[in-house]
Scaffold this motif. Sequence first.
Motif, short mmCIF file in Angstrom:
data_model
loop_
_atom_site.label_atom_id
_atom_site.label_comp_id
_atom_site.label_asym_id
_atom_site.label_seq_id
_atom_site.Cartn_x
_atom_site.Cartn_y
_atom_site.Cartn_z
N ILE A 107 5.22 37.91 6.72
CA ILE A 107 6.10 37.34 7.77
C ILE A 107 7.13 38.36 8.21
O ILE A 107 7.42 38.54 9.40
N ILE A 108 7.70 39.07 7.25
CA ILE A 108 8.74 40.06 7.58
C ILE A 108 8.14 41.21 8.40
O ILE A 108 8.70 41.64 9.41
N VAL A 109 6.95 41.75 8.00
CA VAL A 109 6.31 42.86 8.73
C VAL A 109 5.94 42.44 10.14
O VAL A 109 6.19 43.16 11.12
N LEU A 110 5.33 41.29 10.33
CA LEU A 110 4.95 40.80 11.64
C LEU A 110 6.16 40.61 12.54
O LEU A 110 6.13 40.94 13.73
N GLY A 111 7.23 40.10 11.97
CA GLY A 111 8.45 39.92 12.76
C GLY A 111 9.01 41.22 13.27
O GLY A 111 9.43 41.34 14.44
N ARG A 112 9.00 42.24 12.45
CA ARG A 112 9.52 43.54 12.88
C ARG A 112 8.62 44.17 13.94
O ARG A 112 9.09 44.79 14.89
N TYR A 113 7.28 44.02 13.84
CA TYR A 113 6.34 44.57 14.84
C TYR A 113 6.57 43.92 16.20
O TYR A 113 6.63 44.59 17.23
N LEU A 114 6.67 42.63 16.24
CA LEU A 114 6.88 41.92 17.51
C LEU A 114 8.22 42.31 18.14
O LEU A 114 8.34 42.40 19.35
N ALA A 115 9.23 42.52 17.30
CA ALA A 115 10.55 42.88 17.84
C ALA A 115 10.51 44.24 18.53
O ALA A 115 11.16 44.46 19.55
#
Length: 380
Positions: A330-338
């Motif tokens: 969840i943390i990695v995906l959130g940073r990629y989308l940002a």
Amino acid sequence: NLWKAELRFCISGQYPLVQNVTVTEGGTANLTCRVEYNDNTSLQWSNPAQQTLFFGDKKALRDNRIELIHASFSELTISISDVTLTDEGMYTCSLFTMPVRTAKAYLTVLGVPEKPEIDGLTKPALEGDQITLTCITQGSKPAADLRWFRNEKEVKGAKEVNASGKTFTVRSSLQLRVDRNDDGVAYTCRVDHVALTQSPQQATEVLEVHYAPRVEINPSHAVPQEGQFLKLECMSKGNPSPDPVLWTKDGGQLPDLDRMIVEGRELTFISLNKTDNGTYRCEASNHLGTSSAEYVLYVYDPNAMGQHGTDHALIGGVVAVVVFVTLCLIIVLGRYLARHKGTYLTNEAKGADDAPDADTAIINAEGNHAHAEEKKEYFI
């Protein structure tokens, strides 16, 4: 000349001085009459009936209780022993001047209350009974005060006062609906009175209450296991005491008295096994009723309990790992989308941006729609 004599008496203080006296019945009263300045004039004490007791040092009344303490021209003190209530009243000291001068002292006799008695106690009382305790004391003067205590805590009663000659009879009633909590409780009636200088008079009664038993079973182990020692204690409380108690298993008699020991209120298993599983019942009775409690015994396998413990630990570890991995994703995906977030524009409104007025903008926009196949999109 008479006026001058009166003035001389006043100036010289030739007046008898007395004080009121209070004494407890049976005690001794001392009556003292003093004169500051006396020209050798005699003093006299007389009783409420105006009988002369002493004239100077001469005894006038034949009463062995009355004695001379001190006699002089400046003081006359007498004593009355074994005082009774009939001695109460106004006593007069006379100074035989011209004219005779007198002073009056009131003798108050206190009537000592008798030791109280408690009536109305039924032994034994039954739980739920309504009883009335009555405390009575006689002979007090003035009227005594009665106070009730439940053990050490004061409780309020209903007071009644009746005159009996010169003394008073005092009653106090206490109504109770008794229960098992009153068994063994001490109810005390205490007499408070000014004549009781040392300690108050009191009477105490201890309630005995009979009640049906109540039962509960306490095991020595919360999780009984095979091979263990186990004791079941039947806690039965009643009055009269419900002894002995009756143990049963699954509605019948205990099956194996070689391994099960019944001693008093206790059922003891020397070494548990699976055949001991079942519902154990303890029953206690007295003449007021019967009460029972049940205990469901399940004997656990200590080896199975250890394996179950290992399985639980393993499952807990796997769940923890899954939760941790999910949080990381969840943390990695959130940073990629940002990082790839933005806006895009098309050429559909390009003509509108360059038009000098609204009409031209509409025409340009329609022209752009005619060349829709040339529309391109750009990411900025």
